[in-house]
Design an enzyme around this catalytic site. Structure first.
Site, short mmCIF file in Angstrom:
data_model
loop_
_atom_site.label_atom_id
_atom_site.label_comp_id
_atom_site.label_asym_id
_atom_site.label_seq_id
_atom_site.Cartn_x
_atom_site.Cartn_y
_atom_site.Cartn_z
N PHE A 108 0.81 -1.22 0.00
CA PHE A 108 0.00 0.00 0.00
C PHE A 108 0.84 1.27 0.00
CE2 PHE A 108 0.78 0.05 4.55
CZ PHE A 108 0.59 1.37 4.95
N LYS A 109 2.10 1.15 0.40
CA LYS A 109 2.96 2.33 0.43
C LYS A 109 3.13 2.94 -0.98
CE LYS A 109 3.61 1.35 4.76
NZ LYS A 109 4.79 1.09 5.53
N ASP A 110 2.95 2.11 -2.02
CA ASP A 110 3.05 2.63 -3.39
C ASP A 110 2.00 3.69 -3.69
OD1 ASP A 110 5.18 0.98 -4.30
OD2 ASP A 110 3.79 -0.68 -4.66
N LEU A 113 3.73 6.76 -2.23
CA LEU A 113 5.14 6.96 -2.61
C LEU A 113 5.34 7.00 -4.12
CD1 LEU A 113 6.83 4.95 0.24
CD2 LEU A 113 7.23 7.35 -0.33
N THR A 143 7.75 0.53 3.33
CA THR A 143 8.05 1.92 2.97
C THR A 143 9.39 2.01 2.25
OG1 THR A 143 6.74 2.99 4.69
CG2 THR A 143 8.65 4.20 3.90
#
Length: 494
Positions: A108-110, A113, A143
């Site tokens: 989900f960090k994509d 980011l 992350t």
């Protein structure tokens, strides 16, 4: 829209400045002076992901020209995502899983980011900064790779990532240590995530070191969720999931939903709270923890006590005892009381705990899952729905079931599915009765793909033969020295 520090609200800066700084010089986190309200949510119903992203982000990033912000969004949410929807919603049983893992690093960090590098470059331009930006980040697993992927080979930016050597999955580690890009630097820490995170914060707050970098034409920023440029883009997918339910006619207009988020650093669920404050019809925000259940204890008792052993679990992105973004929530619900926040954060640093009487967290429900419950949940969801979930998502699903049993609340519920099950192959495989003992991680993943009848994502399949490019390791107290070495700032250049 101005941004103020949670520890000194007289510090007030623009959104672009907040994105560049990452963390306030007083150690506080930047928050908007007010949370903007959305227009009629029904007017957003037919928007695609990019259009919705602009509608939400433009309310927060007000010093970005509309055309520049749209350009950032277009570059972020393109064909690097394997799903055209960017964040598809999948029903399995009684729950709706919001799949946030279709980006390049399968986590989900994509979602944030992918856009942060573009926001940062635009922010540098807005503020006419001619220094090179150094992104300094601690990671509990996801992350780090997402930030490295986003910032690799971006002109004018270097990225340094610290991760706990034994506190991430084998796939997560390989994703980071094989990262290409001559502006990337990855270091394993002999310690846990809290060591890495506190080390990074200490470096940010070390005025002598920051001044040394400044004299060498560098400026620090962060890709962690302490950066407002990480947090705001995460609001978008909660609106998107709600609008998807509306389009599917799974809910009626303005019908309330529950949102379940597996969380460690409290950023992802804070984004859901911001969405609620903006006007998203949310009944309950369900905070799901693993065996590091410090947030569960806090929500239920008002006591935040980090004086405990960190437990390494199969959901490493949640193996955290200092949940940084909780500071932002407390600032909001305390009526923006910066002195109160400063005192509580001082207590946490000096005493290892703080207590808040008459804590108003009625929007939240908190519970946690054991390792056995995680395995059981992965197995159950797969057996009943032929749907495979990773350990973090399984923590959320298990807590969702506990909530329903406890409250008998049948409100439609979205579960934030935060990572591909293939990033945690050993745990997922053993949970669905594949014998993973003494097997190579990649062989396990192949067996998992065959049993679940799912294709292994390219980003993972290609890891097996990638060269290890980063072999750095250090103790927490040596982090600054490694940064100096990478940036070549051992001595001040006149």
């Amino acid at each position: 829209m101005e941004y103020i520090s949670t520890r000194n609200k007289t510090i007030s800066i623009s959104s672009s400045e907040a994105i560049i700084q990452g963390i306030s010089k007083d150690g506080g986190l930047f928050v908007p002076t007010s949370i903007p309200k959305t227009d009629n949510i029904m007017d957003l119903k037919e928007m695609n992901y990019k259009e919705l992203a602009f509608a939400i982000m433009s309310k927060f990033f007000t010093d970005f020209e509309p055309s520049a912000l749209k350009n950032c969004i277009d570059k972020a949410y393109d064909n690097k995502f394997s799903s055209q929807e960017i964040a598809p919603l999948v029903r399995a049983g009684d729950a709706f899983f919001l799949e946030l893992f279709h980006g390049p690093t399968l986590a989900f960090k994509d979602m944030a980011l992918s856009i942060l590098p573009h926001l940062l470059k635009e922010a540098i331009s807005i503020n006419e900064i001619d220094k090179e930006v150094v992104i300094l980040t601690a990671t509990s697993g996801d992350t780090g790779k997402a930030a490295l992927e986003g910032f690799a080979n971006v002109d004018g930016i270097k990225i340094i990532v610290f991760f706990p050597e034994d506190g991430v999955s084998e796939i997560q580690k390989r994703q980071m240590i094989t990262q290409e890009g001559n502006n990337t630097f990855v270091v394993g820490i002999n310690g846990n995530f809290d060591d890495a995170q506190s080390g990074v914060k200490e470096i940010f707050n070390n005025s002598d070191f920051v001044n040394l970098l400044d004299k060498n034409n560098y400026i620090f920023s962060s890709a962690n969720s302490i950066n407002i440029g990480r947090l705001i883009p995460q609001i978008v997918y909660y609106f998107y999931s709600y609008l998807t339910l509306l389009r599917q006619r799974s809910i009626k207009d303005n019908e309330k939903i529950n949102i379940v988020v597996p969380t460690g650093n409290f950023g992802n669920i804070l984004a859901a709270y911001y969405a609620k404050e903006m006007g998203l019809p949310v009944n309950k925000l369900i905070c799901a923890s693993n065996e590091n259940n410090i947030l569960t204890d806090f929500i239920n008792t008002g006591i935040y006590d980090k004086r405990r052993e960190l437990i390494l679990t199969s959901s490493p992105s949640m193996d955290i005892l200092v949940s940084s973004n909780l500071e932002r929530l407390l600032f909001h619900i305390s009526g923006y009381d910066d002195i109160f926040i400063r005192n509580k954060m001082d207590e946490l640093t000096k005493l290892g705990y703080y207590k808040i009487d008459n804590l108003n967290l009625e929007d939240f429900y908190g519970s946690y899952s054991t390792e056995e419950e995680v395995s059981f949940s992965i197995n159950k969801v797969f057996a009943e729905n032929s749907y495979l979930i990773d350990p973090h998502t399984a923590v959320a699903y298990n807590v969702y079931e506990k909530y329903r049993l406890e409250t008998h609340d049948n409100t439609k519920t979205i579960i934030a599915s935060t990572a591909s099950p293939f990033k945690f192959g050993t745990k997922v495989a053993s949970s669905i009765n594949i014998d993973a003992r003494n097997k190579d991680e990649f062989n396990i993943i192949e067996e998992l793909a065959n049993k679940a009848n799912i294709k292994i994502p390219k980003a993972i399949a290609s890891l097996k033969n990638k060269e290890v490019l980063h072999k750095n390791n250090c103790n927490k107290e040596d982090m600054k020295d490694l940064i100096s070495e990478f940036l070549k700032v051992g001595e001040v250049n006149d």
